[in-house]
Design a protein around this motif. Structure first.
Motif, mmCIF file in Angstrom:
data_model
loop_
_atom_site.group_PDB
_atom_site.id
_atom_site.type_symbol
_atom_site.label_atom_id
_atom_site.label_comp_id
_atom_site.label_asym_id
_atom_site.label_seq_id
_atom_site.Cartn_x
_atom_site.Cartn_y
_atom_site.Cartn_z
ATOM 1 N N ILE A 128 0.837 -1.214 0.000
ATOM 2 C CA ILE A 128 0.000 0.000 0.000
ATOM 3 C C ILE A 128 0.866 1.255 0.000
ATOM 4 O O ILE A 128 0.984 1.945 -0.994
ATOM 5 C CB ILE A 128 -0.961 -0.020 1.205
ATOM 6 C CG1 ILE A 128 -2.003 -1.129 1.008
ATOM 7 C CG2 ILE A 128 -1.643 1.324 1.381
ATOM 8 C CD1 ILE A 128 -2.818 -1.435 2.236
ATOM 9 N N MET A 162 -1.396 5.616 -1.786
ATOM 10 C CA MET A 162 -1.838 6.889 -1.213
ATOM 11 C C MET A 162 -1.285 8.102 -1.953
ATOM 12 O O MET A 162 -1.958 9.127 -2.051
ATOM 13 C CB MET A 162 -1.448 6.960 0.265
ATOM 14 C CG MET A 162 -2.228 5.993 1.125
ATOM 15 S SD MET A 162 -1.925 6.263 2.869
ATOM 16 C CE MET A 162 -2.506 7.946 3.077
ATOM 17 N N PHE A 192 -6.406 3.200 7.983
ATOM 18 C CA PHE A 192 -7.727 3.005 7.403
ATOM 19 C C PHE A 192 -8.755 3.936 8.055
ATOM 20 O O PHE A 192 -9.569 4.563 7.375
ATOM 21 C CB PHE A 192 -8.175 1.550 7.566
ATOM 22 C CG PHE A 192 -7.664 0.636 6.502
ATOM 23 C CD1 PHE A 192 -8.259 0.604 5.246
ATOM 24 C CD2 PHE A 192 -6.584 -0.196 6.725
ATOM 25 C CE1 PHE A 192 -7.795 -0.234 4.254
ATOM 26 C CE2 PHE A 192 -6.102 -1.036 5.739
ATOM 27 C CZ PHE A 192 -6.716 -1.061 4.495
ATOM 28 N N LEU A 244 -8.239 7.584 6.932
ATOM 29 C CA LEU A 244 -8.620 7.766 5.534
ATOM 30 C C LEU A 244 -10.129 7.896 5.392
ATOM 31 O O LEU A 244 -10.627 8.722 4.626
ATOM 32 C CB LEU A 244 -8.111 6.587 4.702
ATOM 33 C CG LEU A 244 -6.778 6.773 3.970
ATOM 34 C CD1 LEU A 244 -6.419 5.501 3.212
ATOM 35 C CD2 LEU A 244 -6.820 7.951 3.017
ATOM 36 N N ASN A 270 -5.169 -3.187 -0.840
ATOM 37 C CA ASN A 270 -4.491 -2.252 -1.735
ATOM 38 C C ASN A 270 -5.498 -1.484 -2.591
ATOM 39 O O ASN A 270 -5.409 -0.255 -2.743
ATOM 40 C CB ASN A 270 -3.520 -3.027 -2.622
ATOM 41 C CG ASN A 270 -2.811 -2.142 -3.614
ATOM 42 O OD1 ASN A 270 -2.092 -1.225 -3.227
ATOM 43 N ND2 ASN A 270 -3.018 -2.395 -4.890
ATOM 44 N N VAL A 273 -7.485 1.028 -0.279
ATOM 45 C CA VAL A 273 -6.745 2.244 0.073
ATOM 46 C C VAL A 273 -6.578 3.147 -1.147
ATOM 47 O O VAL A 273 -6.690 4.372 -1.040
ATOM 48 C CB VAL A 273 -5.374 1.884 0.686
ATOM 49 C CG1 VAL A 273 -4.526 3.138 0.858
ATOM 50 C CG2 VAL A 273 -5.560 1.220 2.034
ATOM 51 N N SER A 274 -6.344 2.565 -2.321
ATOM 52 C CA SER A 274 -6.221 3.367 -3.543
ATOM 53 C C SER A 274 -7.518 4.133 -3.814
ATOM 54 O O SER A 274 -7.485 5.337 -4.110
ATOM 55 C CB SER A 274 -5.896 2.463 -4.742
ATOM 56 O OG SER A 274 -4.636 1.854 -4.608
ATOM 57 N N ALA A 292 -8.023 6.811 -1.174
ATOM 58 C CA ALA A 292 -7.150 7.960 -1.451
ATOM 59 C C ALA A 292 -7.741 8.817 -2.569
ATOM 60 O O ALA A 292 -7.720 10.048 -2.503
ATOM 61 C CB ALA A 292 -5.753 7.478 -1.826
ATOM 62 N N ALA A 347 2.557 4.907 6.640
ATOM 63 C CA ALA A 347 2.294 4.195 5.380
ATOM 64 C C ALA A 347 3.533 4.181 4.500
ATOM 65 O O ALA A 347 3.852 3.168 3.867
ATOM 66 C CB ALA A 347 1.126 4.859 4.640
#
Length: 442
Positions: free
Chosen positions: A22, A27, A179, A182, A257, A260-261, A264, A314
């Motif tokens: 990640i 991010m 997490f 975010l 992954n 989080v992408s 972001a 991160a």
């Protein structure tokens, strides 16, 4: 020789591997790449490549690591009895060495932003968070070098503590908090006036935005965010217990992954619509947009400070894996050498990374091939060394390793997935990697 390092728990292995995958890839790099290459179109291609290319390759690297259970500059010889194939491991070692070099540039930016916000909290700096000018930050050669040095130092200290005391404990603490924060940022970003235009840009694929460059960079992003082709995931899998199920672990990491992408993107693009930025702002996108999002929040300075700490975490989870691969290869499983090797490797990375950080200031006029020194380091790793490493490993897996042994390490196969996975790795993915590699070089 000392006993090889090992993860205490499967959760620790998954979180550490997810942290490696990640990091800044999801991010920092995903939002600005999506901004440049079409938003929703790039997201769609990235998701597609991550699932049909990235996931099978990740399972493959986990299988190699579990089968070989040694450092990656030796593992190919151990599995095939062909010493010359260790060049694949050395290719990965070179890739992560260079990658850590330009990765630490971004880590240094985070450190500098943390210092600015901390000074605001203490009252030594005044004004909104948005007053921190990104171009001024990266344009100061001495400050950026110091920030970069601090980031490399933090990475070195964690790696010196080893797998169980350093990597695993850090990942278990960092990833859940990341997490949570975010999600908080996404909620605030979506509530801003004008946010819907940015949301539409990210989530609505438009065929006119699909380009050959976008396809190539989406595939490269799927490699970059999963750390594929560097043999880093092979190293992590070599530390895993024999009971670890590679399919479940790989799927968990891929899904985290992707999540989080997307998060972001959801944090950045609605705010872009709200504040009038262009999606094509480039590498500085996250650093320009998020301060303004936090300015709109109650206690925004404090929250931004905590977010920057988590963002630093991160980045560290990724840089830890990059340094760990070099440490693993040069200690050759002898942990008594870990501290010395980590120190020497960190000093060398710091030296080779200075030109990359100066690419935005005193060396910005040096332009060739892919662009600045920083751009060329990124291109060399993401577009040449990573694909070459992945190609070499697919050929070894498909044509030199025993199929039944692979089936054993693949684990329980209730849904009959081994056969299509093996077919992909042996026949399809090598062709895909070769074609893409040739096209992007042309």
């Amino acid at each position: 020789m000392q006993k090889q390092s090992q993860w205490k728990t499967s959760t620790g292995f998954i979180l550490a591997s997810a942290g490696s995958a990640i990091g800044l890839g999801a991010m920092w790099k995903f939002p600005y790449m999506a901004g440049i290459y079409g938003g929703g179109a790039f997201l769609f291609m990235f998701l597609l490549f991550t699932l049909i290319v990235g996931l099978p390759l990740l399972i493959m690297e986990f299988a190699i690591g579990k089968m070989g259970r040694t450092y990656t500059t030796k593992i190919y010889e151990k599995l095939t009895n062909k010493k010359w194939l260790n060049i694949i491991g050395w290719n990965g070692n070179l890739a992560v060495f260079i990658l850590f070099g330009f990765y630490s540039v971004i880590g240094g930016w985070i450190v500098i932003y943390l210092a600015h916000v901390f000074m605001q909290i203490l009252g030594f700096e005044q004004g909104p968070l948005g007053h921190i000018q990104f171009e001024q930050v990266i344009g100061n050669p001495w400050i950026t070098i110091v920030g970069q040095g601090v980031f490399i130092l933090l990475t070195m200290i964690i790696v010196m503590f080893g797998v169980e005391s350093g990597l695993e404990k850090a990942s278990k603490f960092m990833m859940p908090l990341l997490f949570i924060f975010l999600i908080i940022i996404v909620a605030k970003s979506l509530s801003l006036d004008g946010a819907m235009s940015g949301l539409k840009f990210l989530l609505q694929p438009r065929t006119e935005d699909i380009s050959m460059d976008g396809v190539l960079f989406a595939l490269g992003q799927s490699f970059f965010t999963l750390s594929l082709g560097t043999t880093g995931m092979i190293t992590y899998a070599s530390y895993a217990s024999k009971e670890m199920t590679i399919k479940t672990s790989a799927l968990s990491i891929v899904l985290m992954n992707i999540l989080v992408s997307v998060l972001a993107g959801l944090a950045i693009f609605p705010a872009i619509g709200a504040f009038g930025y262009e999606p094509t702002e480039g590498p500085g996108l996250l650093f320009k947009v998020l301060p303004q999002v936090f300015d709109e929040m109650a206690f925004g300075t404090g929250f931004y400070f905590i977010f920057l700490i988590l963002f630093l975490f991160a980045a560290l989870t990724s840089s830890i894996s990059l340094l760990e691969l070099n440490v693993s290869n040069f200690t050759k499983n002898d942990n008594s050498k870990r501290t010395k090797v980590a120190f020497i490797a960190s000093i060398l990375v710091f030296i080779i990374s200075i030109p990359a950080t100066l690419s935005f200031s005193s060396l910005s006029s040096i332009q060739f091939a892919a662009g600045t020194i920083f751009d060329n380091m990124d291109f060399l790793v993401s577009n040449i060394l990573m694909p070459l490493g992945a190609l070499g490993t697919t050929l070894v897996t498909g044509y030199l390793l025993d199929k039944q042994a692979l089936r054993t390490y693949f684990g329980p196969d209730r849904f009959k997935l081994f056969a299509p996975w093996y077919y992909l790795v042996k026949f399809v993915l090598p062709v895909v990697i070769i074609v893409v590699f040739i096209v992007q070089l042309i």
